[in-house]
Design an enzyme around this catalytic site. Structure first.
Site, mmCIF file in Angstrom:
data_model
loop_
_atom_site.group_PDB
_atom_site.id
_atom_site.type_symbol
_atom_site.label_atom_id
_atom_site.label_comp_id
_atom_site.label_asym_id
_atom_site.label_seq_id
_atom_site.Cartn_x
_atom_site.Cartn_y
_atom_site.Cartn_z
ATOM 1 N N ASP A 94 35.579 18.831 -44.055
ATOM 2 C CA ASP A 94 34.522 18.093 -43.352
ATOM 3 C C ASP A 94 33.300 17.822 -44.222
ATOM 4 O O ASP A 94 32.237 17.541 -43.707
ATOM 5 C CB ASP A 94 34.107 18.852 -42.093
ATOM 6 C CG ASP A 94 33.378 20.143 -42.425
ATOM 7 O OD1 ASP A 94 33.587 20.661 -43.534
ATOM 8 O OD2 ASP A 94 32.597 20.612 -41.599
ATOM 9 N N GLU A 95 33.441 17.908 -45.511
ATOM 10 C CA GLU A 95 32.260 17.870 -46.359
ATOM 11 C C GLU A 95 32.581 17.316 -47.738
ATOM 12 O O GLU A 95 33.559 17.729 -48.348
ATOM 13 C CB GLU A 95 31.748 19.304 -46.505
ATOM 14 C CG GLU A 95 30.273 19.418 -46.701
ATOM 15 C CD GLU A 95 29.875 20.865 -46.910
ATOM 16 O OE1 GLU A 95 30.576 21.758 -46.396
ATOM 17 O OE2 GLU A 95 28.871 21.085 -47.587
#
Length: 700
Positions: free
Chosen positions: A211-212
DNA sequence: TGCGTGTGGTAG
DNA sequence: ATCGCTACCACACGCA
């Protein structure tokens, strides 16, 4: 930015079909029950789809059996999902065009893209009624309130619910809390869609997790500014960011991302905190010092629990206070070490010198479990290690297939070559959690947590690399024996493979894995004396097996070595498994553990086999000419395969004749090498002088 | 000084 | 009862 994101949501709402269609109950209800009831029912439905996993399968390895336990555990573990995420990300990188090298231009613009409450947002996406409820993701259900929260959405966070908390304690804070189970496949798919969107903006994507990611958008910004020379640059950049956020919202089926922007990775990451949730924030260089000064030291990357505590004891809480300390004081007086001191000294001033490395070379592969591990007998331990070893070797090979598959550009034969050229790992490590004598049962996560433990670690530098799961299992079992731990005390185990080798002579070995400088240097040192005494032309003449040579020419180096090792193995009865190669401590421990066996013929044979295989392996990689190499190897195999060692004199004779055949100089005064020389003495009269690269000579 | 090993810390 | 993983870095220490 709030209004921009609201319009983004509205425009994308109707396009959720672009990504995963929501096929379950989430969208179709039209009855009169409350949103809470519907949500709870949905959560139950998702759980029941998971079978025994989520329905109370909390049973130990002893009850379930190692094979099933290892498999089920990994399938259900959120940390395993996070930890192995890069392996799945690699598959995306593999099918993409190679990233051009990043040219750093000024001014530099870095985005830090971070999905908001990712797991929760995947579960509730596209359903506003769900999104308005306090939602957490964890294994605990309505019936049982235990289970550690992995992710809480922003509604739940308003009530003070945090990730890492127990479900029961969170429900005290927020009684209406609804817990959903993990949906790992969806996270993977959603993350992939997000990354594809990032890559559409720029090839310079540095993936951190599912997610990053960091993006270097300097070039994108420069191009946009050029196209619109009268626009305010900050405005141009924020438009790019907002457009990207809208795009992510669309391709993820309605998950929001926040973007932080700064002139280096660190600053952009700080900016994201300000941007969250669902926003964009640019931390301008002129405001950096003020901004950072107000932060707590623990907000800096590389300042974790331990460093925070050390600083707090000196009364240092904020970065402003941290800036008053000298680098030397941090390093020496606070005992943080020179590297950490430099890092946090620079970070609290907004400086970040980390290079842009979008695809670092993997140096190790590991698999560990420290939950639900309960053993009664040594054979259970061995069984567990076998399955753990199989798992970790699987992952190592899969990783290699993928990363080198791309380099081989597709054809089956080329890919096969790439796999062949991968030799495996020559560092095998075992990690064991041992329950403390008077462990406090309250300091345990549930009944199957590991509780208070000592963690022990032993490693074995093998004389040659391996990719054989049984071999890894033998090594780790040996290491376990050397630790002298009772099966009942074991609360967790891990297998780590390191020193990953690729054949440097192979055409396709270009850059994926290389020997470290030290390894390469040491290898040269070890080989040099052999090269000088190795009479190639004589060996050529000595070879009479021309037919075999023709057959064998199609084999790769590694296949040759495998064949040889195979031959070697057939010449002996079942060997004792002891970790005595290249590791003095392990050797001593093993000898202590079982003094009688250590000096036995079998054990000694095993030692000789490993040394011999190492010797041949070195020969393989040191002779460039295929024909010469194969002929020499055939000579060696012939000797070795016919040799059965029963007495020391046989061993000596074998080595002498082998050396004669290969025109090696046989030396009685073994003084060949090197810095870390180790002498292994058996109860017999033979000394093998070796360093951790393998055998370097043979004494009386 | 250089190397190998074991331990601890950190992020995500 | 509820899934405490994975990879990397840095350091201390022992050894030669």
């Amino acid at each position: 930015s709030a209004s921009a994101s609201a319009s983004a949501s509205a425009s994308a709402q109707s396009k959720t079909h672009i990504s995963t269609p929501v096929t379950d109950k989430r969208q179709r209800d039209s009855d009169s029950r409350s949103p809470e009831e519907k949500a709870k029912e949905l959560a139950e439905e998702l759980r029941s789809g998971l079978g025994p996993l989520a329905q109370g399968w909390g049973r130990s390895s002893h009850e379930v059996g190692a094979e099933k336990f290892v498999d089920t555990f990994f399938k259900a573990s959120r940390l395993h999902f996070i930890g192995t995420w890069k392996e799945r990300y690699d598959t995306l990188l593999d099918v993409m065009d190679d990233t051009p090298p990043l040219i750093e231009i000024n001014p530099r613009w870095i985005f830090h893209v971070d999905m908001d409450a990712f797991f929760a947002s995947v579960t509730t996406r596209g359903v506003p009624e769900l999104q308005r409820l306090p939602v957490v993701i964890c294994w605990g259900s309505e019936k049982s309130n235990s289970g550690e929260i992995s992710c809480a959405n922003y509604v739940a966070r308003k009530s003070g619910v945090k990730a890492g908390e127990w479900l029961s304690s969170a429900k005290e804070k927020c009684p209406t809390l609804i817990s959903f189970p993990f949906e790992f496949e969806k996270y993977t798919e959603t993350a992939m869609n997000m990354y594809k969107a990032l890559f559409r903006l720029t090839p310079h994507v540095l993936g951190l997790s599912c997610d990053e990611a960091y993006l270097d958008v300097s070039q994108v910004v420069a191009d946009a500014a050029l196209a619109n020379p009268f626009a305010d640059v900050n405005h141009v950049v924020s438009e790019i960011a907002e457009k990207l956020r809208r795009e992510i919202f669309q391709v993820t089926g309605g998950c929001t991302a926040s973007i932080g922007c700064g002139s280096n990775q660190f600053l952009s990451r700080l900016a994201t905190k300000q941007a969250k949730p669902d926003g964009y924030f640019h931390l301008e260089d002129s405001k950096v010092l003020d901004f950072i000064g107000k932060l707590n030291v623990s907000d800096l990357p590389s300042v974790g629990w331990s460093t925070t505590k050390i600083l707090k004891e000196k009364g240092i809480q904020t970065c402003f206070e941290l800036r008053k300390l000298s680098q030397k004081f941090l390093a020496q007086d606070l005992k943080l070490g020179p590297k950490t001191a430099k890092k946090i000294f620079e970070y609290c001033r907004g400086i970040d010198t980390r290079p842009w490395n979008p695809r670092p070379i993997r140096k190790s592969v590991s698999a560990q479990i420290s939950w639900g591990v309960r053993m009664k007998t040594d054979s259970e331990v061995e069984d567990f290690l076998k399955h753990l070893s199989a798992k970790v070797v699987d992952r190592m090979l899969a990783m290699f297939k993928k990363t080198s598959g791309n380099k081989a550009k597709g054809t089956a034969a080329e890919e096969a070559n790439v796999i062949r050229s991968f030799h495996g790992a020559s560092l095998v490590s075992l990690k064991v959690w041992r329950a403390k004598k008077n462990a406090n049962p309250n300091k345990r996560k549930g009944s199957l947590g590991h509780g208070q433990c000592d963690r022990l670690h032993r490693s074995l530098t093998r004389s040659f690399p391996t990719k054989d799961p049984e071999e890894v299992a033998r090594n780790t079992i040996g290491l376990f024996k050397a630790l002298k731990i009772e099966a009942e005390e074991v609360r967790g185990m891990g297998v780590i493979l390191g020193n990953l080798h690729e054949n440097k002579n192979s055409a396709s070995s270009t850059s994926v894995r290389k020997l470290s400088t030290n390894q390469a240097k040491r290898r040269r040192t070890v080989l040099e004396p052999f090269r000088n005494t190795f009479n190639l032309s004589a060996a050529l003449q000595a070879s009479t097996l021309t037919k075999d040579i023709e057959n064998l020419q199609t084999l790769s180096h590694k296949e040759m070595v495998d064949a040889i090792i195979d031959q070697l193995r057939k010449t002996k009865t079942e060997p004792e498994v002891l970790p005595f190669l290249g590791n003095k401590k392990a050797c001593e421990a093993a000898a202590f553990c079982n003094g009688e066996t250590c000096g036995s013929v079998h054990c000694f044979q095993k030692h000789m086999l490993d040394c011999t295989a190492q010797f041949l392996y070195e020969m393989c990689v040191s002779i460039d000419d295929d024909l010469v190499r194969i002929r020499c190897l055939i000579q060696a195999v012939k000797q070795i395969a016919n040799c059965i060692w029963e007495k020391d004199s046989d061993l000596n004779k074998y080595w002498q004749s082998c050396c004669d055949q290969l025109k090696f100089q046989y030396r009685e005064d073994v003084n060949v090498c090197s810095s870390s020389q180790i002498s292994y003495s058996s109860s017999r009269n033979s000394d093998i002088i070796m360093n951790s690269s393998g055998i370097v000579g043979l004494g009386k």
